[in-house]
Design a protein around this motif. Sequence first.
Motif, PDB file in Angstrom:
ATOM      1  N   ARG A  52      -4.056   5.197  -8.653  1.00 17.00           N
ATOM      2  CA  ARG A  52      -2.779   4.814  -8.133  1.00 17.00           C
ATOM      3  C   ARG A  52      -1.516   5.928  -8.060  1.00 17.00           C
ATOM      4  NH1 ARG A  52      -0.756  -1.395  -8.331  1.00 17.00           N
ATOM      5  NH2 ARG A  52      -2.293  -2.205  -7.092  1.00 17.00           N
ATOM      6  N   TYR A  75       0.137   4.057  -2.988  1.00 17.39           N
ATOM      7  CA  TYR A  75      -1.122   4.313  -2.497  1.00 17.39           C
ATOM      8  C   TYR A  75      -2.105   4.402  -3.700  1.00 17.39           C
ATOM      9  CZ  TYR A  75       2.412   5.956   0.761  1.00 17.39           C
ATOM     10  OH  TYR A  75       3.488   6.293   1.668  1.00 17.39           O
ATOM     11  N   THR A  76      -3.376   4.343  -3.205  1.00 16.35           N
ATOM     12  CA  THR A  76      -4.489   4.131  -4.220  1.00 16.35           C
ATOM     13  C   THR A  76      -5.670   5.195  -3.570  1.00 16.35           C
ATOM     14  OG1 THR A  76      -3.917   2.146  -4.970  1.00 16.35           O
ATOM     15  CG2 THR A  76      -6.154   2.895  -5.488  1.00 16.35           C
ATOM     16  N   GLN A  98      -0.793   0.564  -0.672  1.00 20.79           N
ATOM     17  CA  GLN A  98      -0.674  -0.547  -1.432  1.00 20.79           C
ATOM     18  C   GLN A  98       0.305  -1.718  -0.421  1.00 20.79           C
ATOM     19  OE1 GLN A  98       0.841   0.391  -5.275  1.00 20.79           O
ATOM     20  NE2 GLN A  98      -0.798   1.999  -5.516  1.00 20.79           N
ATOM     21  N   GLU A 118      -4.829  -4.157  -2.652  1.00 17.31           N
ATOM     22  CA  GLU A 118      -5.331  -2.666  -2.239  1.00 17.31           C
ATOM     23  C   GLU A 118      -6.705  -3.083  -1.182  1.00 17.31           C
ATOM     24  OE1 GLU A 118      -5.967  -1.756  -6.312  1.00 17.31           O
ATOM     25  OE2 GLU A 118      -4.806  -0.053  -6.097  1.00 17.31           O
TER      26      GLU A 118
END
Length: 328
Positions: A52, A75-76, A98, A118
């Motif tokens: 992440r 964001y992942t 995300q 997610e």
Amino acid sequence: MDLYDSRAWGGGAGSPISSNDVNTLELVQANLKRRWDKPFGEASHANLQIGRMTLNLGSRRLVAADDYRNTTNGYTGFRTDLHWGNGLDVVAIAVVPQIRLPETKADVLDNRGEPDLETTAQRLYGGILTWPISKQGQATQVTLIRFEEEDRPTRPTRDRDLTTYGFRIFREPKPGQFDHDFEVYLQRGKNSLSSLQTAQLRNVEAAYIRAEWGYQWKAAWRPRLSVEYDWASGDRSGETDTRFDTLYGMRRAEISPAGILAAIGRANIASPGIRLELEPTPTMDAFIGWRGLWLADKTDGFASTGVVDRSGRSGDFAGQQLDARLRI
């Protein structure tokens, strides 16, 4: 690791507060990093980041971690940075944005905690290539960003499938010299007319232009005066969607405050402006700016406001913005 706890109190049913303002106890960043020195010779390095994270890519006009709004974009996935000794830089990403939860007004007003979603139903990937073209700090960037979005059983979307191509030439501000920043994006792909599953799927052909020229003096308070122009296409009549989508880009640094005041963004706008920036001390900065606001297409909604006159009889002038900030 970064833990965010963004809350709001006192809002009612008519409040504009949303998940853009409330994100309770969210682990926005939790990742692993690895660095390699000299993989391509002297003064080169490579970085890999997995997990992440927040992202700030290039000019931040397409992918950014919002540093003004009460919440940020997370964001992942993975990010890799490659740097050569001659100044050449490559950044590549493959992430899922995300989705901030909860989304219902009642849960947001109650500051209800729920882990952000997610899902591979939203995918963001691409890269930016940057290389210097002069010893005076001038550089060029080429951008390619793909965004893919699909419906989930409980979350209908506009099924966006967008590819954005960018070219930028810029020179960072420094005392005693002129600077500039010119960037153009072309956006192609498909999306749906609405989030309804039966909505018509349309082709997308949109564009955005940013032009800025400035000068910073060698003087106390480091004054910098700049003129700027932003143009983002609006949706014309016809089967093709020509409205530019800024994806996860920031707006505060150039256009307008984000969050509750998010009325002006990179969509259906033609806006010249002028700005004066000052740095009274190393820990203090300020600016004052003016910009005129016009619609790029007078039959489409202006910027992020949702205000639209399909007849176009209201004209294309939307108003003016006077913006000032003192930051300590």
